[in-house]
Design a protein around this motif. Structure first.
Motif, PDB file in Angstrom:
ATOM      1  N   UNK A   1     -96.324 -50.762 -55.440  1.00  0.00           N
ATOM      2  CA  UNK A   1     -95.090 -50.085 -55.827  1.00  0.00           C
ATOM      3  C   UNK A   1     -95.178 -49.529 -57.243  1.00  0.00           C
ATOM      4  N   UNK A   2     -95.983 -50.141 -58.090  1.00  0.00           N
ATOM      5  CA  UNK A   2     -96.116 -49.682 -59.476  1.00  0.00           C
ATOM      6  C   UNK A   2     -97.439 -48.962 -59.721  1.00  0.00           C
ATOM      7  N   UNK A   3     -98.392 -49.086 -58.823  1.00  0.00           N
ATOM      8  CA  UNK A   3     -99.688 -48.437 -58.977  1.00  0.00           C
ATOM      9  C   UNK A   3     -99.532 -46.913 -59.021  1.00  0.00           C
ATOM     10  N   UNK A   4    -100.218 -46.298 -59.967  1.00  0.00           N
ATOM     11  CA  UNK A   4    -100.175 -44.842 -60.108  1.00  0.00           C
ATOM     12  C   UNK A   4    -101.107 -44.211 -59.070  1.00  0.00           C
TER      13      UNK A   4
ATOM     14  N   UNK B   1    -118.384 -46.183 -50.929  1.00  0.00           N
ATOM     15  CA  UNK B   1    -117.762 -45.511 -52.072  1.00  0.00           C
ATOM     16  C   UNK B   1    -116.333 -46.034 -52.185  1.00  0.00           C
ATOM     17  N   UNK B   2    -116.213 -47.230 -52.747  1.00  0.00           N
ATOM     18  CA  UNK B   2    -114.980 -48.005 -52.659  1.00  0.00           C
ATOM     19  C   UNK B   2    -114.515 -48.458 -54.032  1.00  0.00           C
ATOM     20  N   UNK B   3    -113.288 -48.104 -54.389  1.00  0.00           N
ATOM     21  CA  UNK B   3    -112.654 -48.556 -55.622  1.00  0.00           C
ATOM     22  C   UNK B   3    -111.539 -49.525 -55.254  1.00  0.00           C
ATOM     23  N   UNK B   4    -111.552 -50.725 -55.825  1.00  0.00           N
ATOM     24  CA  UNK B   4    -110.562 -51.747 -55.500  1.00  0.00           C
ATOM     25  C   UNK B   4    -109.668 -52.016 -56.716  1.00  0.00           C
ATOM     26  N   UNK B   5    -108.370 -52.083 -56.453  1.00  0.00           N
ATOM     27  CA  UNK B   5    -107.376 -52.243 -57.512  1.00  0.00           C
ATOM     28  C   UNK B   5    -106.493 -53.432 -57.175  1.00  0.00           C
ATOM     29  N   UNK B   6    -106.471 -54.441 -58.046  1.00  0.00           N
ATOM     30  CA  UNK B   6    -105.601 -55.601 -57.854  1.00  0.00           C
ATOM     31  C   UNK B   6    -104.286 -55.332 -58.578  1.00  0.00           C
ATOM     32  N   UNK B   7    -103.328 -54.812 -57.820  1.00  0.00           N
ATOM     33  CA  UNK B   7    -102.061 -54.378 -58.423  1.00  0.00           C
ATOM     34  C   UNK B   7    -101.004 -54.269 -57.330  1.00  0.00           C
ATOM     35  N   UNK B   8     -99.762 -54.256 -57.765  1.00  0.00           N
ATOM     36  CA  UNK B   8     -98.622 -54.014 -56.894  1.00  0.00           C
ATOM     37  C   UNK B   8     -98.594 -52.534 -56.536  1.00  0.00           C
TER      38      UNK B   8
ATOM     39  N   UNK C   1    -109.917 -45.834 -51.949  1.00  0.00           N
ATOM     40  CA  UNK C   1    -109.270 -46.702 -52.929  1.00  0.00           C
ATOM     41  C   UNK C   1    -108.447 -47.724 -52.151  1.00  0.00           C
ATOM     42  N   UNK C   2    -108.660 -49.002 -52.447  1.00  0.00           N
ATOM     43  CA  UNK C   2    -107.888 -50.070 -51.822  1.00  0.00           C
ATOM     44  C   UNK C   2    -107.064 -50.802 -52.861  1.00  0.00           C
ATOM     45  N   UNK C   3    -105.781 -50.993 -52.569  1.00  0.00           N
ATOM     46  CA  UNK C   3    -104.869 -51.650 -53.508  1.00  0.00           C
ATOM     47  C   UNK C   3    -104.279 -52.887 -52.840  1.00  0.00           C
ATOM     48  N   UNK C   4    -104.325 -54.021 -53.552  1.00  0.00           N
ATOM     49  CA  UNK C   4    -103.758 -55.258 -53.009  1.00  0.00           C
ATOM     50  C   UNK C   4    -103.406 -56.199 -54.157  1.00  0.00           C
ATOM     51  N   UNK C   5    -102.423 -57.072 -53.924  1.00  0.00           N
ATOM     52  CA  UNK C   5    -101.990 -58.031 -54.939  1.00  0.00           C
ATOM     53  C   UNK C   5    -102.951 -59.204 -55.102  1.00  0.00           C
TER      54      UNK C   5
ATOM     55  N   UNK D   1    -109.381 -41.435 -49.090  1.00  0.00           N
ATOM     56  CA  UNK D   1    -108.376 -42.274 -48.439  1.00  0.00           C
ATOM     57  C   UNK D   1    -107.866 -43.340 -49.392  1.00  0.00           C
ATOM     58  N   UNK D   2    -106.570 -43.610 -49.327  1.00  0.00           N
ATOM     59  CA  UNK D   2    -105.928 -44.704 -50.048  1.00  0.00           C
ATOM     60  C   UNK D   2    -105.413 -45.705 -49.029  1.00  0.00           C
ATOM     61  N   UNK D   3    -105.783 -46.969 -49.200  1.00  0.00           N
ATOM     62  CA  UNK D   3    -105.325 -48.047 -48.323  1.00  0.00           C
ATOM     63  C   UNK D   3    -104.461 -48.983 -49.152  1.00  0.00           C
ATOM     64  N   UNK D   4    -103.153 -49.007 -48.887  1.00  0.00           N
ATOM     65  CA  UNK D   4    -102.255 -49.869 -49.648  1.00  0.00           C
ATOM     66  C   UNK D   4    -102.055 -51.184 -48.904  1.00  0.00           C
TER      67      UNK D   4
END
Length: 232
Positions: A112-115, A103-110, A83-87, A59-62
């Motif tokens: 709209x630009x995240x791959x 089992x959680x990967x967190x990404x601090x990113x926009x 995968x969780x993405x947030x600014x 699952x991807x949570x934007x």
């Protein structure tokens, strides 16, 4: 004009001199009471979790924030690869403090630009995060979501909608006025609600190529918050 329009107009008049805040700055300034404030949406978090297919493994949570929807999703899917993405880094830190055993990967990113990759996820969710963007910008994002889903994958969105075209137009007019006044460049994300009408929201999602795009519904006494499901 209808009651919703008049209420929005009154609020915009009352706040017309308030400065805009950056998206991350807005939420980080409110991190200490954010979850309490958002607790009113708990029935929606549960609803979103219940809508995920039983076969969901990735699952991807934007715009995941502190993971309030994930609190419920993890109850149903404790081993979910997520995968969780947030600014906001502070919001992500709060999320990690609650679910560092997952089992959680967190990404601090926009986002709209995240791959997001290609055909990586069984499901993508977004909760109350997309009501700040134009129809054209959303079309680009929904195509990325479509591409990152596996065949048969599902996208579930819970978000505000404008209950009339007049409300959509007024919100964008005031947003653009305040952005120009405060000198924010177009590439800076600022916090201001500009929801689309339900028709425009559904059409933006359909433009990505989903086989099915449907309004799941509204909860009783709330015609402003739509639950939407799209299947690849």
């Amino acid at each position: 004009m209808d009651k919703d329009y008049q209420e929005l107009k009154k609020w915009l008049d009352e706040t017309k001199d308030e400065p805009l805040e950056t998206m991350a700055g807005f939420f980080e300034a409110r991190i200490h009471f954010y979850e309490e404030h958002m607790s009113k949406w708990k029935s929606y978090y549960q609803w979103m979790a219940d809508l995920l297919p039983v076969s969901t493994e990735t699952l991807l949570d934007i715009g995941c924030g502190t993971g309030l929807e994930l609190d419920y999703i993890f109850i149903r899917f404790p081993n979910l690869q997520t995968v969780g993405v947030d600014l906001s880094n502070k919001m992500l830190q709060k999320l990690y403090s609650k679910h560092n055993d997952k089992n959680l990967t967190l990404v601090c990113e926009d986002y709209f630009t995240y791959d997001m990759g290609k055909e990586l996820f069984d499901a993508v969710v977004s909760f109350q995060t997309l009501h700040h963007y134009t129809f054209e910008k959303k079309k680009i994002l929904f195509k990325k979501i479509f591409d990152c889903l596996k065949p048969g994958g599902v996208y579930i969105e819970c978000d505000y909608i404008a209950t009339s075209q007049a409300i959509e137009d007024l919100a964008f007019y005031e947003f653009n006025r305040r952005r120009l006044r405060d000198g924010f460049k177009d590439d800076v994300f600022v916090h201001f609600d500009t929801p689309l009408t339900l028709e425009h929201e559904l059409n933006a999602i359909k433009s990505a190529g989903f086989n099915t795009v449907e309004l799941v519904g509204f909860l009783p006494n709330d015609n402003h918050t739509a639950m939407i499901r799209a299947i690849k």
